[in-house]
Design a protein around this motif. Structure first.
Motif, short mmCIF file in Angstrom:
data_model
loop_
_atom_site.label_atom_id
_atom_site.label_comp_id
_atom_site.label_asym_id
_atom_site.label_seq_id
_atom_site.Cartn_x
_atom_site.Cartn_y
_atom_site.Cartn_z
N ALA A 93 0.65 -1.18 0.11
CA ALA A 93 0.20 0.10 -0.18
C ALA A 93 0.76 1.17 -0.12
CB ALA A 93 -0.97 -0.14 1.19
N GLN A 94 1.93 1.28 0.46
CA GLN A 94 3.03 2.33 0.59
C GLN A 94 3.62 2.72 -0.80
OE1 GLN A 94 6.16 2.01 3.50
NE2 GLN A 94 7.07 4.03 3.01
N ILE A 95 3.69 1.57 -1.35
CA ILE A 95 4.45 1.48 -2.85
C ILE A 95 3.36 2.17 -3.71
CG2 ILE A 95 5.21 0.04 -4.80
CD1 ILE A 95 6.07 -1.85 -2.73
N ARG A 96 2.14 1.72 -3.38
CA ARG A 96 1.01 2.34 -4.35
C ARG A 96 0.79 3.60 -4.01
NH1 ARG A 96 -1.26 -2.73 -3.19
NH2 ARG A 96 -2.80 -1.70 -1.89
N ARG A 97 0.72 4.17 -2.85
CA ARG A 97 0.37 5.38 -2.28
C ARG A 97 1.52 6.45 -2.70
NH1 ARG A 97 -0.61 4.29 2.25
NH2 ARG A 97 1.41 4.53 3.42
N ALA A 98 2.87 5.98 -2.14
CA ALA A 98 3.90 7.34 -2.42
C ALA A 98 4.86 6.85 -3.58
CB ALA A 98 4.69 7.15 -1.17
N GLY A 99 4.68 5.71 -4.20
CA GLY A 99 5.70 5.23 -5.41
C GLY A 99 7.03 4.77 -4.80
N ALA A 100 7.25 3.80 -5.74
CA ALA A 100 8.42 2.81 -5.39
C ALA A 100 9.73 3.83 -5.01
CB ALA A 100 8.76 1.86 -6.42
N ALA A 101 9.97 4.84 -5.46
CA ALA A 101 11.25 5.40 -5.18
C ALA A 101 11.02 6.20 -3.87
CB ALA A 101 11.25 6.78 -6.17
N ALA A 102 10.06 6.70 -3.37
CA ALA A 102 10.02 7.25 -2.16
C ALA A 102 9.59 6.34 -1.04
CB ALA A 102 8.71 8.31 -2.07
N ALA A 103 8.98 5.19 -1.22
CA ALA A 103 8.76 3.88 -0.63
C ALA A 103 9.96 3.22 -0.09
CB ALA A 103 7.59 3.07 -0.81
N LEU A 104 10.88 3.08 -1.04
CA LEU A 104 12.20 2.22 -0.70
C LEU A 104 13.43 3.02 -0.35
CD1 LEU A 104 11.66 -0.18 -3.99
CD2 LEU A 104 11.62 -0.77 -1.66
N ARG A 105 13.14 4.14 -0.40
CA ARG A 105 14.55 5.20 -0.21
C ARG A 105 15.09 4.60 1.12
NH1 ARG A 105 12.33 9.78 -0.99
NH2 ARG A 105 12.67 9.87 -3.28
N PRO A 106 14.45 4.60 1.99
CA PRO A 106 15.25 4.46 3.38
C PRO A 106 15.84 3.00 3.28
CG PRO A 106 13.07 5.11 3.90
CD PRO A 106 13.18 4.88 2.38
N VAL A 107 15.18 2.06 2.63
CA VAL A 107 15.58 0.76 2.50
C VAL A 107 16.99 0.61 1.57
CG1 VAL A 107 15.38 -1.80 1.65
CG2 VAL A 107 13.46 -0.43 3.16
N ILE A 108 16.85 1.34 0.68
CA ILE A 108 18.05 1.44 -0.42
C ILE A 108 19.12 2.01 0.43
CG2 ILE A 108 18.71 2.30 -2.51
CD1 ILE A 108 16.68 0.43 -2.90
N GLU A 109 19.01 3.10 0.99
CA GLU A 109 20.30 3.87 1.75
C GLU A 109 20.79 2.80 2.99
OE1 GLU A 109 18.54 7.48 3.34
OE2 GLU A 109 18.34 8.23 1.18
N ARG A 110 19.93 2.27 3.76
CA ARG A 110 20.54 1.38 4.62
C ARG A 110 21.22 0.08 4.15
NH1 ARG A 110 18.71 2.05 9.94
NH2 ARG A 110 20.56 0.58 10.30
N LEU A 111 20.48 -0.69 3.23
CA LEU A 111 21.36 -1.83 2.78
C LEU A 111 22.53 -1.59 2.12
CD1 LEU A 111 18.11 -4.19 1.79
CD2 LEU A 111 19.47 -4.06 3.83
N GLY A 112 22.44 -0.22 1.35
CA GLY A 112 23.51 0.03 0.39
C GLY A 112 24.60 0.26 1.03
#
Length: 365
Positions: A248-267
């Motif tokens: 639901a967060q992906i649909r609402r905010a878009g994949a870029a915004a929803a995944l940004r914290p995860v991408i930063e931490r895992l990266g």
């Protein structure tokens, strides 16, 4: 008076076939239903002789679905994805190296062709889950040691446990320090025990992965979840530091915004990342060919966007699980899986959305 039928003059076939050489046809593509069913028509390779360069991919299948508890059939998925992928095998030849525009997002990119080889299927034992997992983990570890990057065409999602364990072990053998795990799924797959299957089944793979020695909750992300789950388990996952990105967060905010914290931490934390896809993250109205009927899942455009964002991570292995072609006579679910792999492997030089084409179109109107 009835005239006899006119018989057309037949060509001199003997002269025709003698006028050409077989080499003239070798570079021509085959239609999508023809050819040896390897992934994208890639050459077959053995684990002892892998040669795909420094940035190539090696594919392997795990046709196992003995822990299915709803609708079996995912063991047929690896072959179906390979067959479906053949339609894309000539795309790069026909598209060339042109700059491409994604009219859905406005982004521009080019296709390129990293080398791909297909190692065939790993060993499975249909009535022995533990023996299967031993073989799959050992053989995946061998591939991980030898190949730059891996594609695993898995059966039911339980097989993500041995393929991840083997991939991670191979990467640690090569000097990696931390390997991340991204689970794209409508479910958490964090169960502990099944009355039907015990501790190893399609709903426990994420928990078993989290229990591997040296794994940390901060290195694991759940992306696209949308089914009901135990509230206490959900709170525990968050409190322990697992990343959770609901569909639901992906649909609402878009994949870029929803995944940004995860991408930063895992990266920041991980040397390599393994991405596991359960095709039931898509709503069953989109992908019917799977063992678990999903209501409220994300759509295929959302999934493409998720994979586009994951390019920012050092993704060195991907798997696709739970494609069960017997429930989709149209073949579209396997086609979705093959297209997703094609776009992820072969897109390069992606750029931010370019609004110029839409601006020019509006001027013309």
């Amino acid at each position: 008076m009835t005239r006899p039928p006119v018989t057309p003059e037949l060509p001199d076939f003997e002269a025709l076939h003698r006028s050409v050489k077989p080499e003239e046809f070798e570079a021509d593509p085959l239609p999508g239903w023809a050819g040896l069913a390897t992934l994208f028509g890639a050459p077959v390779t053995g684990a002892a002789h892998i040669d795909v360069g420094e940035d190539g991919w090696v594919a392997a299948g795990v046709p196992f679905d003995a822990t299915a508890s709803s609708r079996p059939g995912a063991a047929e998925g690896p072959r179906a994805i390979r067959q479906a992928s053949l339609v894309f095998s000539s795309y790069l030849t026909s598209l060339g190296q042109w700059r491409m525009l994604d009219t859905r997002t406005g982004g521009t990119f080019r296709y390129r062709a990293p080398r791909v080889a297909d190692a065939g299927d790993l060993h499975i034992y249909p009535t022995d889950t533990i023996r299967t997992f031993q073989a799959v983990a050992a053989e995946t570890r061998r591939l991980s040691r030898a190949a730059p990057r891996l594609i695993l065409l898995n059966g039911d999602h339980s097989t993500a446990f041995p393929t991840f364990a083997g991939f991670r072990a191979g990467r640690l053998d090569r000097g990696a320090r931390r390997v991340g795990f991204v689970n794209i799924d409508h479910h958490f797959d964090f169960g502990n025990w099944s009355t039907l299957h015990g501790p190893l089944y399609h709903g426990s793979n994420s928990r078993r992965i989290s229990e591997l020695p040296g794994m940390h909750p901060e290195d694991i992300a759940f992306v696209g979840v949308g089914d009901v789950t135990k509230y206490d388990q959900f709170r525990t996952l968050l409190d322990r530091g697992f990343h959770v990105v609901p569909g639901a967060q992906i649909r609402r905010a878009g994949a870029a915004a929803a995944l940004r914290p995860v991408i930063e931490r895992l990266g920041e934390r991980c040397d390599a990342v393994y991405v596991s896809l359960d095709i039931d993250v898509l709503d069953s109205a989109v992908a019917t060919g799977t063992g678990h009927v999903t209501m409220g899942g994300i759509d295929s455009g959302d999934l493409l966007d998720v994979y586009e964002e994951l390019r920012a991570l050092p993704v060195e292995a991907v798997d696709i699980a739970e494609v069960a072609p017997r429930y989709d006579p149209s073949g579209s679910t396997a086609q979705i899986a093959a297209r997703l792999l094609f776009e992820f492997l072969f897109r390069s030089e992606s750029a931010a959305p370019d609004l110029a084409p839409w601006t020019e179109l509006s001027r013309e109107e």
